[in-house]
Design an enzyme around this catalytic site. Structure first.
Site, PDB file in Angstrom:
ATOM      1  N   ASP A  88       1.641 -12.758 -35.734  1.00  0.00           N
ATOM      2  CA  ASP A  88       2.354 -12.451 -35.314  1.00  0.00           C
ATOM      3  C   ASP A  88       3.065 -11.534 -34.206  1.00  0.00           C
ATOM      4  O   ASP A  88       3.496 -11.096 -33.228  1.00  0.00           O
ATOM      5  CB  ASP A  88       3.029 -13.556 -35.615  1.00  0.00           C
ATOM      6  CG  ASP A  88       3.062 -14.940 -36.141  1.00  0.00           C
ATOM      7  OD1 ASP A  88       2.379 -15.502 -35.497  1.00  0.00           O
ATOM      8  OD2 ASP A  88       4.589 -15.553 -36.368  1.00  0.00           O
ATOM      9  N   ASP A 143      -1.653 -20.867 -34.636  1.00  0.00           N
ATOM     10  CA  ASP A 143      -1.166 -20.064 -33.602  1.00  0.00           C
ATOM     11  C   ASP A 143      -1.784 -18.940 -34.031  1.00  0.00           C
ATOM     12  O   ASP A 143      -1.562 -18.142 -33.169  1.00  0.00           O
ATOM     13  CB  ASP A 143       0.040 -19.578 -34.658  1.00  0.00           C
ATOM     14  CG  ASP A 143       0.957 -21.641 -34.949  1.00  0.00           C
ATOM     15  OD1 ASP A 143      -0.465 -22.136 -35.751  1.00  0.00           O
ATOM     16  OD2 ASP A 143       1.761 -21.273 -34.847  1.00  0.00           O
ATOM     17  N   TRP A 217      -0.941 -23.964 -28.546  1.00  0.00           N
ATOM     18  CA  TRP A 217      -1.365 -22.151 -28.508  1.00  0.00           C
ATOM     19  C   TRP A 217      -2.680 -22.151 -28.491  1.00  0.00           C
ATOM     20  O   TRP A 217      -3.333 -21.379 -27.374  1.00  0.00           O
ATOM     21  CB  TRP A 217      -1.017 -22.077 -29.733  1.00  0.00           C
ATOM     22  CG  TRP A 217       0.964 -21.418 -30.029  1.00  0.00           C
ATOM     23  CD1 TRP A 217       1.285 -21.805 -31.182  1.00  0.00           C
ATOM     24  CD2 TRP A 217       1.593 -20.597 -29.585  1.00  0.00           C
ATOM     25  NE1 TRP A 217       2.796 -21.393 -31.346  1.00  0.00           N
ATOM     26  CE2 TRP A 217       2.931 -20.815 -29.847  1.00  0.00           C
ATOM     27  CE3 TRP A 217       2.076 -20.025 -28.270  1.00  0.00           C
ATOM     28  CZ2 TRP A 217       3.860 -20.297 -29.516  1.00  0.00           C
ATOM     29  CZ3 TRP A 217       3.562 -19.843 -27.381  1.00  0.00           C
ATOM     30  CH2 TRP A 217       4.153 -20.124 -27.894  1.00  0.00           C
ATOM     31  N   THR A 333       8.282 -23.015 -37.312  1.00  0.00           N
ATOM     32  CA  THR A 333       7.893 -23.742 -37.945  1.00  0.00           C
ATOM     33  C   THR A 333       6.200 -23.339 -38.717  1.00  0.00           C
ATOM     34  O   THR A 333       5.803 -23.106 -38.131  1.00  0.00           O
ATOM     35  CB  THR A 333       7.450 -25.626 -36.972  1.00  0.00           C
ATOM     36  OG1 THR A 333       8.515 -25.863 -36.617  1.00  0.00           O
ATOM     37  CG2 THR A 333       6.781 -26.839 -38.210  1.00  0.00           C
TER      38      THR A 333
END
Length: 373
Positions: A88, A143, A217, A333
């Protein structure tokens, strides 16, 4: 121009994108953008949208806002603080490329190099797949392709680090191998190599649901990454086919009434499931980009028009004080069971959805213009 020629009772997509960007920029200084004072993908996704707006409109204030965020967190030597144990952390690095291209400020390249170094230290599965985070050992999430893939390819092209092409090809192929469901053509949100998570299928290791945003994504990544590969790279063809197959599968589950998609994509018949904005926007982006780049058939304009009209009609409003609002955005999430996903908080103007909305609208704009609207 196909179905986009139809008369639609909505404004130019760019008008809505600017309305949302202006609302959020008027609400938050760059210091206040949540999570405040952190190098984080929430801000990164939103600012990627803001920079696309700058490219589309030429309005310098959009560029300056994104630059101010980077300058807040990057010092004179290109140092920045970021989480070193998760994919991330990398995504916000996408804003560094247009900032450098415009300013030629080497700080942005130095910062990008620091983010690039993360690939060498992230833990991996036995096949070389990046763990999504150290807090989620042995897990790959959809993701993660967006969090780490597009940045790696842009960096590879900037610095001629061709090994990064192979790295991203490997990551995508592993995600597809382990998460694709043969029956629906959809991809499960996560895969646990260790099969230790409560949600992990004891045979496959997959999480049990098709979560809208995670698939979003993924398809946005594919739509963006194809052009970053060298022109003769064999995976251009692989990724085009994968994008085509995924969009075909996703479109089977488009809500017939609103044109949007559900939080759990394939279970729209359940009363507690709900139409989610960010995933719908990411699908719209991928479809629009696919059409614009020639990856997808223009027949998908029908799907796109229905989604666009439904999004504006059902998920946006303007407040009494003139703020433009996008509703029903799922907050951050993790992977889990059905009840977990459908009970997640629904936010308004959450940066996940705001960024996805602005990106979708800017990618829709050329189709809208070509239709003469």
């Amino acid at each position: 121009m196909g179905s986009m020629d139809q008369s639609i009772a909505v404004k130019s997509p760019l008008t809505y994108a600017e309305a949302l960007a202006n609302t959020i920029m008027n609400t938050y200084t760059v210091e206040e953008l949540p999570p405040a004072n952190r190098w984080h993908y929430h801000q990164g996704v939103f600012l990627c949208g803001v920079l696309r707006l700058w490219e589309a409109t030429g309005e310098k204030r959009y560029f300056e806002y994104a630059k101010a965020y980077a300058d807040l967190l990057i010092d004179d030597n290109g140092n920045l603080l970021f989480r070193r144990d998760e994919l991330d952390a990398i995504q916000a690095g996408l804003i560094l490329f247009p900032l450098y291209e415009q300013t030629k400020d080497e700080r942005y390249v130095k910062a990008a190099k620091r983010l690039r170094s993360l690939y060498g230290t992230l833990n991996r599965t036995s096949e070389g797949g990046f763990w999504h985070k150290d807090g989620y050992p042995y897990q790959m999430w959809l993701d993660g392709l967006y969090m780490g893939g597009p940045f790696a390819l842009k960096y590879a092209n900037l610095k001629q680090e061709t090994e990064l092409f192979d790295q991203v090809v490997l990551q995508e192929s592993l995600m597809r191998k382990h998460t694709k469901d043969a029956k629906t053509g959809l991809f499960y949100h996560a895969w646990d190599e260790a099969k230790k998570m409560p949600w992990a299928n004891e045979e496959t290791g997959c999480s049990p649901e098709f979560w809208a945003r995670s698939i979003g994504w993924y398809v946005m990544s594919l739509a963006d990454m194809i052009e970053e590969l060298p022109k003769k790279h064999p995976n251009r063809h692989v990724w085009k086919n994968t994008l085509q197959d995924m969009i075909k599968s996703i479109c089977r589950y488009q809500d017939k009434e609103t044109g949007l998609w559900y939080q759990i994509v394939d279970k729209g018949d359940r009363s507690d499931n709900w139409l989610e904005s960010s995933g719908s926007c990411l699908y719209m982006y991928a479809i629009a980009k696919g059409i614009n780049k020639g990856y997808l058939d223009r027949a998908y304009e029908t799907t796109l028009l229905k989604a666009y009209q439904g999004l504006i009609q059902h998920k946006t409003e303007t407040s009494e004080d003139g703020a433009f609002l996008v509703k029903d955005i799922c907050v951050g999430t993790s992977a889990g069971f059905y009840d977990y996903y459908v009970s997640r908080e629904r936010s308004t103007n959450d940066l996940h959805g705001a960024g996805a909305f602005i990106l979708a609208m800017t990618e829709l704009e050329p189709l809208f213009r070509s239709a003469g609207k």
